[in-house]
Design a protein around this motif. Structure first.
Motif, PDB file in Angstrom:
ATOM      1  N   ARG A 538       0.861  -1.185   0.000  1.00  0.00           N
ATOM      2  CA  ARG A 538       0.000   0.000   0.000  1.00  0.00           C
ATOM      3  C   ARG A 538       0.903   1.243   0.000  1.00  0.00           C
ATOM      4  O   ARG A 538       1.537   1.565   1.013  1.00  0.00           O
ATOM      5  CB  ARG A 538      -0.903  -0.031   1.226  1.00  0.00           C
ATOM      6  N   PHE A 539       0.981   1.922  -1.131  1.00  0.00           N
ATOM      7  CA  PHE A 539       1.863   3.080  -1.248  1.00  0.00           C
ATOM      8  C   PHE A 539       1.303   4.258  -0.453  1.00  0.00           C
ATOM      9  O   PHE A 539       0.087   4.459  -0.358  1.00  0.00           O
ATOM     10  CB  PHE A 539       2.038   3.473  -2.715  1.00  0.00           C
ATOM     11  N   THR A 540       2.219   5.023   0.140  1.00  0.00           N
ATOM     12  CA  THR A 540       1.848   6.205   0.920  1.00  0.00           C
ATOM     13  C   THR A 540       2.256   7.467   0.171  1.00  0.00           C
ATOM     14  O   THR A 540       3.212   7.466  -0.612  1.00  0.00           O
ATOM     15  CB  THR A 540       2.526   6.175   2.295  1.00  0.00           C
ATOM     16  N   ARG A 546       2.767  13.219  -3.447  1.00  0.00           N
ATOM     17  CA  ARG A 546       3.976  12.545  -3.906  1.00  0.00           C
ATOM     18  C   ARG A 546       4.200  11.273  -3.093  1.00  0.00           C
ATOM     19  O   ARG A 546       4.000  11.261  -1.873  1.00  0.00           O
ATOM     20  CB  ARG A 546       5.193  13.473  -3.768  1.00  0.00           C
ATOM     21  N   ILE A 547       4.611  10.206  -3.771  1.00  0.00           N
ATOM     22  CA  ILE A 547       4.829   8.930  -3.096  1.00  0.00           C
ATOM     23  C   ILE A 547       6.000   9.059  -2.127  1.00  0.00           C
ATOM     24  O   ILE A 547       7.075   9.561  -2.479  1.00  0.00           O
ATOM     25  CB  ILE A 547       5.071   7.813  -4.116  1.00  0.00           C
ATOM     26  N   THR A 548       5.785   8.586  -0.899  1.00  0.00           N
ATOM     27  CA  THR A 548       6.820   8.666   0.135  1.00  0.00           C
ATOM     28  C   THR A 548       7.334   7.292   0.556  1.00  0.00           C
ATOM     29  O   THR A 548       8.387   7.188   1.187  1.00  0.00           O
ATOM     30  CB  THR A 548       6.268   9.375   1.378  1.00  0.00           C
ATOM     31  N   GLY A 549       6.588   6.238   0.224  1.00  0.00           N
ATOM     32  CA  GLY A 549       6.984   4.898   0.639  1.00  0.00           C
ATOM     33  C   GLY A 549       5.836   3.927   0.451  1.00  0.00           C
ATOM     34  O   GLY A 549       4.921   4.170  -0.331  1.00  0.00           O
ATOM     35  N   PHE A 550       5.900   2.824   1.169  1.00  0.00           N
ATOM     36  CA  PHE A 550       4.775   1.895   1.157  1.00  0.00           C
ATOM     37  C   PHE A 550       4.715   1.133   2.474  1.00  0.00           C
ATOM     38  O   PHE A 550       5.689   1.058   3.232  1.00  0.00           O
ATOM     39  CB  PHE A 550       4.819   0.946  -0.045  1.00  0.00           C
ATOM     40  N   ILE A 551       3.533   0.587   2.747  1.00  0.00           N
ATOM     41  CA  ILE A 551       3.304  -0.264   3.928  1.00  0.00           C
ATOM     42  C   ILE A 551       2.996  -1.663   3.428  1.00  0.00           C
ATOM     43  O   ILE A 551       2.151  -1.853   2.546  1.00  0.00           O
ATOM     44  CB  ILE A 551       2.146   0.273   4.779  1.00  0.00           C
ATOM     45  N   LEU A 552       3.705  -2.642   3.978  1.00  0.00           N
ATOM     46  CA  LEU A 552       3.529  -4.044   3.585  1.00  0.00           C
ATOM     47  C   LEU A 552       2.707  -4.787   4.633  1.00  0.00           C
ATOM     48  O   LEU A 552       3.019  -4.741   5.821  1.00  0.00           O
ATOM     49  CB  LEU A 552       4.897  -4.719   3.432  1.00  0.00           C
ATOM     50  N   ASP A 553       1.648  -5.444   4.176  1.00  0.00           N
ATOM     51  CA  ASP A 553       0.915  -6.403   4.993  1.00  0.00           C
ATOM     52  C   ASP A 553       1.136  -7.769   4.370  1.00  0.00           C
ATOM     53  O   ASP A 553       0.755  -8.001   3.216  1.00  0.00           O
ATOM     54  CB  ASP A 553      -0.582  -6.082   5.035  1.00  0.00           C
ATOM     55  N   ALA A 554       1.762  -8.670   5.119  1.00  0.00           N
ATOM     56  CA  ALA A 554       2.153  -9.966   4.553  1.00  0.00           C
ATOM     57  C   ALA A 554       1.841 -11.079   5.543  1.00  0.00           C
ATOM     58  O   ALA A 554       2.741 -11.672   6.134  1.00  0.00           O
ATOM     59  CB  ALA A 554       3.633  -9.960   4.188  1.00  0.00           C
ATOM     60  N   ASN A 559       1.702  -3.848   8.791  1.00  0.00           N
ATOM     61  CA  ASN A 559       2.144  -2.447   8.935  1.00  0.00           C
ATOM     62  C   ASN A 559       3.662  -2.303   8.918  1.00  0.00           C
ATOM     63  O   ASN A 559       4.238  -1.538   9.695  1.00  0.00           O
ATOM     64  CB  ASN A 559       1.584  -1.839  10.232  1.00  0.00           C
ATOM     65  N   PHE A 560       4.305  -3.049   8.030  1.00  0.00           N
ATOM     66  CA  PHE A 560       5.767  -2.983   7.905  1.00  0.00           C
ATOM     67  C   PHE A 560       6.101  -1.850   6.933  1.00  0.00           C
ATOM     68  O   PHE A 560       5.720  -1.880   5.759  1.00  0.00           O
ATOM     69  CB  PHE A 560       6.304  -4.312   7.381  1.00  0.00           C
TER      70      PHE A 560
END
Length: 567
Positions: A538-540, A546-554, A559-560
């Motif tokens: 999920r890109f933030t 502007r894209i700043t990063g992403f959050i990974l749910d795996a 919320n990584f």
């Protein structure tokens, strides 16, 4: 009445089955049981060891297939298997024994014994660790993100701690929910070592295995150790492909690494009826289910899953590592258990345990859930029209777990994609209800598609074996342009692991590149949300979009956070 004694009383009150007091099975029953393992009972194939326990005796034991394909060594009931997560009940038992000795409390904060664990601003108790309610991210998932290759690279306790101690967040507040976490049981084994002054292997051998006479059981903490009569693990790259070795490579124990036999496991099983280790209070604690902060009672006790099978209460645990699969299920009211230990990744010990149980406890079991669930369903359902299929097709989102499923039409059939090109054909068995047609357990899956109305979202209810359904809401499809996809490209980093994650545009598709892994194609699911083999990304964005990063749910990691590295 003490719970351990209650087991025995209940068993004696029940009707006598065909083998109630027998020490061996009738030949015809044994032959029927052997047929369950027919697929594996042949030269040139790995297989399984079976142990059937009744009223304190092994009433049947047998080996099927080969323990070592290099030297054509067959599996016997004395073959030693790595049993993976079946190990956890012995780790929990060790903590309970130390609590009996007054050396610790289940409500102690884990930081009392593992001060190097980060302070997450929340108290995490030993009880949380034992019941998978700690919120700690799973060690295997963390190691994977950090570049370790499961069962290929040597993994030690120090390696586990190297990633666990870098974490900044929990998956959730301790006690808020249940989420399986191997990390908790590795920490418990470390605590046993630090509190007892012995290695975890020494403590369990001295306090559990030797008192019970489990002479072929121990926790392996040295991957180079030679274990007599040990089964090698195997896997296949596909149906009819040759078997290849797939071995564990761990110097970590607690969450895994127990080596044992179906003969030794009967001695542990009987301890739940006539406790020689721990006493009645110990057995009660082993079987005590945990409650969440909300008061909701969970189905997980101390390294043991509490459940039912066809109307009968069960206690047990399964395991899966590399080329090893295992399961043992206890039916306390019948004083009956089945253990199946296998050395092929293609086996399904839980299904094998149930098939053996179906034979042995036929008179006690209710009809299968899938049979009762579909008993009133029509045998013939009108084929869906193109318009009806189009109304079902789309993307569905499980908000609770942040997981996606896509239903699409291919070759005039509905297919569900639960990953990236992991397609399975749907088979309608009742109006708006579907099974999965091409997997062995597909008839136990009920996919119920719900049309939108004034009080309910359009969505999908998914249940398995009659369990409470999970709801997936319908979401608008996202079809980004090439320019939009290119906007997500870049190098991303996390403070909680070392490797850089690169996202590139390859052949018109967004692709994740990370160390020691194959390129992972990311499928668009929603605006700024993509799904890959790794999980949900999920890109933030900042206030300027502007894209700043992403959050990974795996799965067992939530919320990584990754941030976009600036050039």
């Amino acid at each position: 009445m003490k719970l351990a004694r209650l087991y025995v009383v209940l068993a004696s009150m029940l009707s006598v089955s065909l083998f109630a007091r027998a020490q061996t099975l009738p030949a015809d029953v044994a032959a029927t049981v052997d047929k369950v393992f027919g697929q594996w009972d042949k030269p040139g194939s790995p297989g399984c060891a079976l142990g059937v326990y009744k009223d304190g005796q092994i009433v049947y034991k047998h080996g099927y297939g080969m323990a070592n394909l290099n030297d054509d060594i067959p599996i016997t009931p004395a073959t030693v298997f790595h049993v993976a997560s079946m190990s956890k009940q012995f780790t929990a038992a060790s903590i309970l024994l130390l609590a009996q000795q007054g050396k610790l409390s289940l409500d102690d904060d884990v930081h009392k014994y593992v001060p190097e664990l980060p302070d997450f601003g929340e108290k995490i108790t030993l009880r949380n660790l034992m019941h998978h309610t700690s919120g700690l991210r799973d060690q295997w998932s963390l190691l994977d993100l950090a570049g370790w290759r499961y069962s290929q690279d040597l993994i030690t306790d120090d390696d586990v701690m190297s990633v666990v101690t870098r974490q900044r967040e929990l998956n959730f507040k301790p006690g808020e929910k249940y989420m399986y976490s191997n990390t908790g049981f590795t920490l418990l084994a470390i605590i046993v070592k630090r509190v007892s002054g012995m290695s975890f292997r020494e403590f369990t051998t001295k306090n559990i295995f030797e008192p019970l006479g489990m002479t072929h059981t121990h926790f392996r903490d040295d991957h180079e150790e030679i274990i007599k009569h040990d089964a090698l693990g195997y896997e296949q790259d596909g149906k009819d492909k040759p078997f290849r070795m797939n071995l564990t490579n761990f110097d970590t124990a607690g969450a895994t690494s127990l080596h044992t036999t179906v003969e030794d496991l009967q001695l542990w099983d009987e301890n739940f009826y006539h406790p020689r280790v721990g006493g009645d209070a110990f057995i009660q604690q082993m079987l005590q289910r945990d409650k969440l902060n909300s008061g909701e009672l969970q189905d997980y006790a101390s390294g043991l899953a509490i459940g039912t099978y066809r109307g009968l209460p069960t206690v047990g645990h399964s395991g899966a590592d590399a080329g090893y699969r295992s399961d043992m299920a206890r039916f306390p009211e019948q004083h009956f258990s089945v253990a199946v230990l296998c050395n092929s990744a293609e086996t399904n010990p839980s299904a094998l345990v149930h098939q053996v149980t179906d034979i042995m406890l036929a008179k006690d079991l209710k009809p299968p859930a899938s049979t009762t669930a579909n008993s009133s369903a029509p045998t013939v359902v009108a084929p869906l029209t193109a318009e009806q299929m189009a109304a079902i097709a789309g993307t569905y989102w499980n908000r609770k777990n942040d997981e996606f499923a896509t239903v699409q039409i291919r070759d005039s059939k509905l297919q569900i994609d639960v990953g990236v090109n992991d397609l399975h054909t749907l088979k309608q068995f009742a109006p708006a209800h579907f099974h999965v047609a091409d997997v062995p357990w597909g008839n136990d899956i009920d996919l119920h598609f719900i049309a939108a109305d004034a009080g309910k979202l359009r969505g999908l209810e998914q249940s398995f074996g009659g369990d409470k359904p999970e709801f997936y809401e319908s979401v608008a499809a996202y079809d980004p342009t090439a320019a939009e996809l290119a906007g997500y490209a870049g190098a991303y980093m996390s403070e909680e692991i070392d490797p850089i994650y690169r996202i590139d545009l390859r052949s018109g598709k967004l692709t994740l590149i990370r160390i020691r892994q194959k390129p992972d194609t990311l499928r668009p699911a929603m605006q700024d949300v993509f799904v890959g083999e790794i999980g949900t990304i999920r890109f933030t964005r900042d206030a300027n979009k502007r894209i700043t990063g992403f959050i990974l749910d795996a799965g067992r990691i939530q919320n990584f956070r990754f941030t976009l590295r600036k050039n």
